[in-house]
Design an enzyme around this catalytic site. Structure first.
Site, mmCIF file in Angstrom:
data_model
loop_
_atom_site.group_PDB
_atom_site.id
_atom_site.type_symbol
_atom_site.label_atom_id
_atom_site.label_comp_id
_atom_site.label_asym_id
_atom_site.label_seq_id
_atom_site.Cartn_x
_atom_site.Cartn_y
_atom_site.Cartn_z
ATOM 1 C CG ASN A 1 -2.918 -2.384 2.987
ATOM 2 O OD1 ASN A 1 -2.899 -1.683 3.086
ATOM 3 N ND2 ASN A 1 -1.988 -3.320 2.963
ATOM 4 C CB CYS B 1 -5.984 -5.242 0.283
ATOM 5 S SG CYS B 1 -4.122 -5.366 -1.561
ATOM 6 C CB SER C 1 6.256 -13.563 12.877
ATOM 7 O OG SER C 1 6.676 -14.296 11.605
ATOM 8 N N GLY C 2 3.920 -11.947 10.414
ATOM 9 C CA GLY C 2 3.875 -11.692 9.858
ATOM 10 C C GLY C 2 3.302 -10.335 10.287
ATOM 11 C CE1 TYR C 3 5.542 -5.634 9.022
ATOM 12 C CE2 TYR C 3 5.146 -4.933 6.803
ATOM 13 C CZ TYR C 3 5.331 -4.981 7.701
ATOM 14 O OH TYR C 3 6.523 -4.663 7.725
#
Lengths: 350, 350, 350, 350
Positions: free
Chosen positions: C317, C150, C10-12
């Protein structure tokens, strides 16, 4: 020097009030409250104000408020202000309330739009709706000012001159508002998270926005007729700024552009913070060019082919749409220069 | 592999075509022209495409085009395309024209809206307006596709399902469009200078936008009735993305939300690039969530109190609003999978 | 088709993995977990992916994972992954871990930098640090890939060619990183609130950033010498993109620009996702021109007067700095084309 | 009231001077020149200033200038100012020059860095470098003030306290500057075109930035030793704001954080526009919190492990980095309150 308090000083409206009052030559801010930050320096939450205040946030106290202040700015949430106002007035303090709690005259409308049984219907009559361009005379000496927010202010000021002229279909007005992220306040949320909010062009509360109630109240006051208007706000990708594009339909096609122009100029003659825009390089208002100031820039576009007119108003939502207008109305109420503390040209480019 | 040319490859639409065609499995780009950059590598002006093309920009040549390509994408300014199209067709090449030069069926409208005496009225009849959601069948085998831009596409796709249902006042439609800066193309100007453009919320061409002509043509085609619509575009502060908020007035108050929803779903059934939005966390379309893709997200908001309905559509202006739709229409015309080269989910967060 | 699971979807980073895997021709995503959103559709939290997945989020279950998947992408927080990895490996699953939990070879460094007694020092030896440009051969067949983030990726890829050449003062390297807001993840906070985050240029974790540990490990691996480097990250006002400006001091002034250029070209010869930049219009890398892609653009600037060289690397990133690189390393480990699922040119303008 | 002229009033620095002088109680702006806009109202190019000036732009005239003004702000390009200054001084006018033409003391440096044979080496000696925090006493009564720009101001003010303390390796200083788009001025270009500039993180002039010359001059003045510094500017995605991250190497590891803090506090004691930052919620300076004001926020980060210290300074590039500082220096030169016309708290959020 009038001693003033800011109740609810940690949000964006509170912070903007503090920024403006720091430049105001007739007031001294003596009391700033915050439930969450009591005891802490102002700059912990408003880093821009570092060096401007040597008092800390306090817990609100009924004992202190009477002793510290003659006038009170309430930057509290809706339905919270209502618990402070009556007693503050009783204590003889002047109140500038930036919530919606005293903006509507008709208590029935609170039931309809806010599902709220207003406990002080009598006070609603005493409150003055705080747009000086509409209620200048009533604001003089006002003890309770109900200061409106950005969607309402922008919409009312755009629509007022033409509604006043009775040249529109009063039942088919739409205010398509575009507004920056600071309008949502200082509390983080999923929707305000930078990666989600930046670059958004996002309609919200588009099916019966409750500020329509106060907008209709004011436009009816101006036009002396029934008015129906629908607000459709859109979150766009700036921090400050609101543009209202109020779309309306002309009831006759007799009028030409110059006449619209004249009606607007006439309506706002002598109003210090209204600038009517009609030009070559910048033909319409853009909130970008009022940022940091209390100005409202007004303009319009007509498409005679279909009988449509759009009235535009551009404001800085935290200034003319919140704290700036509250200070302006306070100035009028006190007989100060209307622009005391507000003589800052807009920042550009910004 | 079909050999295709991109004429006018240095602008944003040209660059986006090149980006998409690099992912397309059925075509090979053999010829890319630019007056200004002829002889130079593609990546000098499109640094994102470094490594994707090993041919340089060429000067356009009538000799070369016939030899190099079977299909031509024209990313040229309005009134320039018109000089290329007839001869390219004569040479047997298929043409996807992204200018406005062949979008209107009625040559009179070119006079009215473009002050332009169209020299090839016969070709107007042959051209297919390139929105596959409206003209799917006609696009099959089409030799000349007139591919529309972002204001038109967003407005037509928002309004189509309800105009088709004949439930609106057809004479009082307003498309309040909000669009990012890439819509203005790759040429710098005062208004596109970053310090002036960033944070703008700026109405433009708000008094008779000429794309209303093609929007009315298409909505009349869909509804079989006369339609009048007014476009009011606003420049907002993103690079990509367009949201059309098409405001209309219901002619009856019989219908409920579920029925609107059904009409929209029904109208777009089976259309690969249309997503109908109605939800909790994200109740309305936001172009932010289609960026980089060819999707159009469609939604609506109703305020029965005043009889107002707003239909929203969100697109990436360079994709569904320009290059993506051109490739989609080309795919349909060739019998390829409709989403060949376009199977990229939107980028998020972006 | 390899069946893969995304744990922490569910995160980026999870969302970006899902976006990429939807375009990947050799895998099928069969299992997506989220503690918070279990039972709900993917598009509720990733509105861009509407229409791409017909499975919902699940609660993680040890029974299901073995049955559903052959390979697992872990997009979990640091110190959480460590509890999943050993058992997943035991079950015979391949693991691509995007946390820091298996990036360092030396367990002592976990104590020093993470105040963490690593419970599986043996697994640290088995893990392959997931930058294919550095560990291509070791990645082939790797069962445990420790995929870096990143700041580390950008710094390592900028510094590697010149550190490898032993022409710098190895004890005085500074990586001044500028990075967009998505780097902070999908959880809202005071600092990520749009009005506070937009327009920020804000140093953070500037006094001993712990990713220095893995950067030094990798640069020592490359140079076969001790290296000391300091990371100074700055939050800037984009959503995606990271630029590392790695400042170093030349130990001799014999070398000229062309030789630096050659060393970089030579070091990265044959690497699909590295583009070395040196030009007129765009002389240095800018993350803007790799957005949406897995490329890293590399460049440099020399000021011989003072013996300073700056090596620049620009990445997206969430792509080369997270999900894209994880998929790339996975591809190498499986013997797929290195760019399977990653053949998207950068989006421009964006 | 001192009558002042602004020569070159149509650019961003000129516009910002006009904005500030409109709030200044000791001056009256009597003459504003612009080659391009002579005869036109100020607001045509500075829409924010609508209503603040009732004079138009003029063509510069040697006759008029003497008659109209006692002091002149020159907001002209480099190598253009040099042709105005000597004669203006001869005429007895005070000059605040915002170009680089009189900032360097050593005429040889103009040859080296600007390829320019300075025609008035004697005047270089008379000019006072206009940073009041460094040259307060010399500014009193100064007839010629050479007012520096944002890269130089930010770098000098960050580095000054520690260079003064002689605790750094003077030969290895790097100022990694991040700056908004308004720094590039009001002229549109390919690089400033919104779709290209927004979201950029772009190094520029990274190989021998000529403002290093004046920065070294000033740091040598402060430290009484030779200093070498390299400027590496990066264009980032705000309109206003500059952050200098000046990276240096400690020559001893004896000092602790509190001592650095004391040295900075001590160095800037009594300076009205310097705020030293060290906190919890906002540990380092961020230009975001000085926007619209003349403040410089100063902070630092130390990594003793590697002996690296980074000194940060945050300014509004058009205020402390240009027009604000020019007014501040002018105030000092005239014996006015240092903050006359500059008493505006920073705008937040913005």
């Amino acid at each position: 020097m009038i001693r003033v308090a800011v109740i609810g000083g940690s949000g964006y409206t509170g912070g903007e009030l503090l920024r403006l009052l720091a430049m105001h030559n007739k007031v001294e801010v003596t009391y700033i409250t915050s439930r969450e930050y009591a005891g802490k320096p102002i700059s912990i939450i408003h880093p821009n104000l570092r060096g401007f205040y040597n008092i800390n946030f306090s817990q609100f106290s009924w004992d202190k408020i009477g002793e510290k202040a003659e006038a009170v700015f309430l930057a509290l949430p809706h339905k919270v202000s209502v618990d402070y106002v009556p007693k503050l007035l009783e204590m003889g303090l002047q109140v500038v309330d930036l919530s919606a709690d005293f903006r509507l005259k008709n208590p029935e409308l609170y039931k309809l739009w806010y599902e709220f049984d207003h406990p002080y219907p009598d006070l609603l009559k005493k409150a003055v709706y705080g747009i000086p361009e509409i209620h200048y005379e009533e604001l003089k000496g006002a003890k309770l000012i109900a200061s409106p927010g950005c969607n309402s202010t922008a919409t009312i000021l755009a629509a007022a001159p033409l509604v006043y002229s009775n040249i529109l279909d009063n039942y088919r007005l739409i205010s398509d508002v575009k507004v920056g992220s600071s309008e949502g306040g200082a509390k983080p949320s999923e929707g305000s998270h930078h990666p989600e909010r930046q670059n958004a062009i996002r309609p919200y509360e588009a099916e019966g926005h409750r500020h329509a109630a106060e907008v209709e109240q004011e436009l009816q006051y101006i036009s002396k007729k029934e008015v129906k208007i629908s607000l459709v706000p859109h979150a766009v990708s700036t921090i400050r700024g609101a543009l209202a594009s109020v779309h309306g339909w002309l009831i006759s096609d007799d009028l030409n552009e110059i006449e619209f122009w004249k009606k607007i100029i006439e309506f706002y003659r002598g109003r210090k913070f209204v600038r009517v825009i009609r030009g070559n390089i910048h033909p319409y208002p853009d909130p970008k060019y009022v940022i940091g100031s209390n100005f409202v820039d007004i303009g319009f576009a007509v498409e005679k082919r279909v009988g449509r007119i759009t009235m535009f108003s551009a404001i800085d939502n935290l200034m003319k749409g919140a704290a700036g207008q509250a200070v302006q109305a306070f100035n009028v109420s006190r007989g100060f220069e209307e622009d005391e503390g507000l003589r800052i040209p807009p920042l550009r480019p910004a």
